[in-house]
Design a protein around this motif. Structure first.
Motif, PDB file in Angstrom:
ATOM      1  N   MET A 240      37.894  23.889  52.271  1.00  0.00           N
ATOM      2  CA  MET A 240      38.914  24.345  51.143  1.00  0.00           C
ATOM      3  C   MET A 240      37.576  24.680  50.187  1.00  0.00           C
ATOM      4  SD  MET A 240      41.222  21.938  48.858  1.00  0.00           S
ATOM      5  CE  MET A 240      42.123  22.634  47.238  1.00  0.00           C
ATOM      6  N   SER A 241      37.613  25.793  49.825  1.00  0.00           N
ATOM      7  CA  SER A 241      36.764  26.396  48.970  1.00  0.00           C
ATOM      8  C   SER A 241      36.914  25.574  47.664  1.00  0.00           C
ATOM      9  CB  SER A 241      36.838  27.928  48.656  1.00  0.00           C
ATOM     10  OG  SER A 241      38.153  28.043  47.956  1.00  0.00           O
ATOM     11  N   GLU A 242      35.829  25.657  46.644  1.00  0.00           N
ATOM     12  CA  GLU A 242      35.463  24.967  45.559  1.00  0.00           C
ATOM     13  C   GLU A 242      36.148  25.703  44.424  1.00  0.00           C
ATOM     14  OE1 GLU A 242      34.135  22.079  44.958  1.00  0.00           O
ATOM     15  OE2 GLU A 242      33.658  21.483  46.907  1.00  0.00           O
ATOM     16  N   PRO A 243      36.838  24.906  43.462  1.00  0.00           N
ATOM     17  CA  PRO A 243      37.345  25.762  42.314  1.00  0.00           C
ATOM     18  C   PRO A 243      36.520  26.576  41.530  1.00  0.00           C
ATOM     19  CG  PRO A 243      37.617  23.322  41.962  1.00  0.00           C
ATOM     20  CD  PRO A 243      36.877  23.641  43.271  1.00  0.00           C
ATOM     21  N   THR A 244      36.820  27.571  41.259  1.00  0.00           N
ATOM     22  CA  THR A 244      35.989  28.456  40.458  1.00  0.00           C
ATOM     23  C   THR A 244      36.533  28.803  38.804  1.00  0.00           C
ATOM     24  OG1 THR A 244      36.878  30.531  41.282  1.00  0.00           O
ATOM     25  CG2 THR A 244      35.030  29.833  42.420  1.00  0.00           C
ATOM     26  N   GLY A 245      35.584  29.277  38.278  1.00  0.00           N
ATOM     27  CA  GLY A 245      35.972  29.697  36.953  1.00  0.00           C
ATOM     28  C   GLY A 245      35.060  30.767  36.153  1.00  0.00           C
ATOM     29  N   VAL A 246      35.479  31.550  35.320  1.00  0.00           N
ATOM     30  CA  VAL A 246      34.716  32.560  34.724  1.00  0.00           C
ATOM     31  C   VAL A 246      34.433  32.320  33.193  1.00  0.00           C
ATOM     32  CG1 VAL A 246      34.892  35.159  34.081  1.00  0.00           C
ATOM     33  CG2 VAL A 246      35.853  34.185  36.177  1.00  0.00           C
ATOM     34  N   LEU A 247      33.357  32.656  32.810  1.00  0.00           N
ATOM     35  CA  LEU A 247      32.769  32.357  31.496  1.00  0.00           C
ATOM     36  C   LEU A 247      32.487  33.794  30.782  1.00  0.00           C
ATOM     37  CD1 LEU A 247      31.903  30.922  28.783  1.00  0.00           C
ATOM     38  CD2 LEU A 247      29.657  30.565  29.865  1.00  0.00           C
ATOM     39  N   THR A 248      33.073  34.492  29.805  1.00  0.00           N
ATOM     40  CA  THR A 248      32.892  35.377  29.202  1.00  0.00           C
ATOM     41  C   THR A 248      32.079  35.255  27.912  1.00  0.00           C
ATOM     42  OG1 THR A 248      35.239  35.257  28.212  1.00  0.00           O
ATOM     43  CG2 THR A 248      35.024  36.804  30.075  1.00  0.00           C
ATOM     44  N   LEU A 249      31.404  36.265  27.793  1.00  0.00           N
ATOM     45  CA  LEU A 249      30.222  36.190  26.513  1.00  0.00           C
ATOM     46  C   LEU A 249      30.312  37.737  25.546  1.00  0.00           C
ATOM     47  CD1 LEU A 249      27.494  35.061  28.664  1.00  0.00           C
ATOM     48  CD2 LEU A 249      28.920  33.612  27.206  1.00  0.00           C
TER      49      LEU A 249
ATOM     50  N   ALA B  46      36.351  30.507  28.386  1.00  0.00           N
ATOM     51  CA  ALA B  46      36.204  30.132  29.870  1.00  0.00           C
ATOM     52  C   ALA B  46      37.697  30.360  30.316  1.00  0.00           C
ATOM     53  CB  ALA B  46      35.914  28.774  30.060  1.00  0.00           C
ATOM     54  N   HIS B  47      37.782  31.001  31.615  1.00  0.00           N
ATOM     55  CA  HIS B  47      38.994  31.614  32.391  1.00  0.00           C
ATOM     56  C   HIS B  47      39.156  30.667  33.461  1.00  0.00           C
ATOM     57  CE1 HIS B  47      39.253  35.512  29.800  1.00  0.00           C
ATOM     58  NE2 HIS B  47      37.963  34.966  29.688  1.00  0.00           N
ATOM     59  N   PRO B  48      40.185  30.259  33.804  1.00  0.00           N
ATOM     60  CA  PRO B  48      40.558  29.664  35.267  1.00  0.00           C
ATOM     61  C   PRO B  48      39.545  30.147  36.357  1.00  0.00           C
ATOM     62  CG  PRO B  48      42.586  29.923  33.939  1.00  0.00           C
ATOM     63  CD  PRO B  48      41.530  30.882  33.289  1.00  0.00           C
ATOM     64  N   SER B  49      39.941  31.349  36.679  1.00  0.00           N
ATOM     65  CA  SER B  49      39.566  32.008  37.704  1.00  0.00           C
ATOM     66  C   SER B  49      39.624  33.817  37.843  1.00  0.00           C
ATOM     67  CB  SER B  49      39.878  31.617  39.087  1.00  0.00           C
ATOM     68  OG  SER B  49      41.318  31.747  39.017  1.00  0.00           O
ATOM     69  N   GLY B  50      38.855  34.323  38.634  1.00  0.00           N
ATOM     70  CA  GLY B  50      39.131  35.930  38.576  1.00  0.00           C
ATOM     71  C   GLY B  50      38.224  36.681  37.760  1.00  0.00           C
ATOM     72  N   LEU B  51      37.170  37.109  38.088  1.00  0.00           N
ATOM     73  CA  LEU B  51      36.212  37.899  37.390  1.00  0.00           C
ATOM     74  C   LEU B  51      37.079  38.989  36.848  1.00  0.00           C
ATOM     75  CD1 LEU B  51      33.030  37.973  36.767  1.00  0.00           C
ATOM     76  CD2 LEU B  51      32.954  39.719  38.334  1.00  0.00           C
ATOM     77  N   TRP B  52      37.678  39.860  37.500  1.00  0.00           N
ATOM     78  CA  TRP B  52      38.488  41.090  37.141  1.00  0.00           C
ATOM     79  C   TRP B  52      39.466  40.745  36.212  1.00  0.00           C
ATOM     80  CZ3 TRP B  52      35.558  45.264  37.345  1.00  0.00           C
ATOM     81  CH2 TRP B  52      34.467  45.354  38.047  1.00  0.00           C
ATOM     82  N   LYS B  53      40.283  39.611  36.219  1.00  0.00           N
ATOM     83  CA  LYS B  53      41.285  39.348  35.497  1.00  0.00           C
ATOM     84  C   LYS B  53      40.684  38.956  34.146  1.00  0.00           C
ATOM     85  CE  LYS B  53      44.643  37.912  39.051  1.00  0.00           C
ATOM     86  NZ  LYS B  53      45.519  36.671  39.447  1.00  0.00           N
ATOM     87  N   ALA B  54      39.591  38.222  34.184  1.00  0.00           N
ATOM     88  CA  ALA B  54      39.115  37.858  32.751  1.00  0.00           C
ATOM     89  C   ALA B  54      38.609  39.202  31.997  1.00  0.00           C
ATOM     90  CB  ALA B  54      37.900  36.977  33.262  1.00  0.00           C
ATOM     91  N   LEU B  55      37.981  40.020  32.737  1.00  0.00           N
ATOM     92  CA  LEU B  55      37.482  41.295  32.121  1.00  0.00           C
ATOM     93  C   LEU B  55      38.614  42.105  31.567  1.00  0.00           C
ATOM     94  CD1 LEU B  55      34.437  42.174  34.201  1.00  0.00           C
ATOM     95  CD2 LEU B  55      34.561  41.495  31.873  1.00  0.00           C
ATOM     96  N   GLU B  56      39.835  42.053  32.176  1.00  0.00           N
ATOM     97  CA  GLU B  56      40.992  42.865  31.683  1.00  0.00           C
ATOM     98  C   GLU B  56      41.700  42.069  30.628  1.00  0.00           C
ATOM     99  OE1 GLU B  56      43.127  43.059  35.510  1.00  0.00           O
ATOM    100  OE2 GLU B  56      41.870  44.761  36.059  1.00  0.00           O
ATOM    101  N   ALA B  57      41.308  40.569  30.580  1.00  0.00           N
ATOM    102  CA  ALA B  57      42.273  39.851  29.483  1.00  0.00           C
ATOM    103  C   ALA B  57      41.679  39.840  28.300  1.00  0.00           C
ATOM    104  CB  ALA B  57      42.358  38.521  29.956  1.00  0.00           C
ATOM    105  N   GLU B  58      40.003  39.783  28.205  1.00  0.00           N
ATOM    106  CA  GLU B  58      39.418  39.927  27.083  1.00  0.00           C
ATOM    107  C   GLU B  58      39.617  41.006  26.132  1.00  0.00           C
ATOM    108  OE1 GLU B  58      38.022  37.754  25.492  1.00  0.00           O
ATOM    109  OE2 GLU B  58      37.380  36.190  27.184  1.00  0.00           O
ATOM    110  N   PRO B  59      40.150  40.811  24.910  1.00  0.00           N
ATOM    111  CA  PRO B  59      40.339  41.867  24.043  1.00  0.00           C
ATOM    112  C   PRO B  59      39.140  42.932  23.767  1.00  0.00           C
ATOM    113  CG  PRO B  59      41.206  39.910  23.048  1.00  0.00           C
ATOM    114  CD  PRO B  59      40.259  39.492  24.180  1.00  0.00           C
TER     115      PRO B  59
END
Length: 242
Positions: A1-10, A144-157
């Motif tokens: 089982m893979s470790e849970p990941t997250g995304v930090l946007t700056l 910080a986002h739960p996961s998903g690099l591209w989802k995070a970049l699409e979600a940031e205003p």
């Protein structure tokens, strides 16, 4: 089982930025977007890590940067003198990005992302945009986002300046370029020497990493609403009638 990941946007915004990847001697160039080594250096400084500390956990993070406002490249000439002799040093040519705004994202182990998020919110060493002469004009941390690099970049205003958003008011959504680490299935990419191995000033080392470019679409918060066309009642022949 893979470790849970997250995304930090700056958010990387300031009057001047400079992200060098291949600077040599008296010519200090800048890339057109923040480098992975530069952003990881910012995160390491926020944690208060020593320059000789192990970077393997940070280097393993997946990295991407969104070009919200590319800015303009400017050139500066600087002079200096040796402190002991007073002798002039060679004139250095330095390049910067003026009035640029970027959204950088790092993806990895969720616990590490949480630690880094706390660090940038209360940094040990203040963040700089590539060089110490380039402080940010706005807070660096976004969220910080739960996961998903591209989802995070699409979600940031869209983080561009107000005047840039207004200049594109006709567009309800804007397409922004993203430069990201190459992943399996992404197709061909470009190799850049921007993978940090050591920040030790006695022997800085950088490896190669593969990157590619694609686009994401985000909303323009200052887009003008479209008005329905209403035909006028003007009759150009009315004056000719009896």
């Amino acid at each position: 089982m893979s470790e849970p990941t997250g995304v930090l946007t700056l958010r990387l915004a300031g009057p001047l930025q400079s992200w060098g990847a291949a600077s040599r001697f008296a010519r200090r160039a800048t890339e057109r977007a923040p480098t992975k080594s530069g952003v990881l250096g910012l995160l390491a400084a926020a944690q208060g890590r020593d320059r000789s500390a192990d970077l393997s956990d940070l280097a393993a993070l997946r990295f991407a940067v969104r070009l919200d406002q590319p800015g303009t490249r400017v050139r500066d000439f600087q002079t200096a003198h040796h402190a002991d002799t007073g002798k002039s040093m060679p004139v250095s040519e330095r390049f910067y990005l003026s009035d640029a705004v970027f959204v950088a994202a790092v993806e990895g182990d969720r616990d590490l992302i949480g630690i880094l998020h706390a660090a940038v919110r209360s940094p040990v060493y203040l963040p700089f945009l590539g060089r110490r002469s380039c402080p940010p004009s706005r807070p660096v941390d976004l969220r910080a986002h739960p996961s998903g690099l591209w989802k995070a970049l699409e979600a940031e205003p869209w983080q561009a300046s107000t005047w840039v958003q207004r200049s594109r008011a006709r567009e309800r959504r804007v397409e922004l370029e993203v430069i990201a680490d190459l992943s399996a299935g992404d197709g061909p990419g470009d190799a850049v020497r921007d993978q940090p191995l050591s920040f030790d000033p006695r022997h800085r080392r950088y490896g190669l990493r593969s990157v590619h470019s694609r686009a994401v679409t985000v909303a323009n918060p200052l887009s003008a609403p479209r008005r329905a066309f209403v035909p006028t009642q003007h009759d150009p022949m009315g004056l000719l009638e009896d």
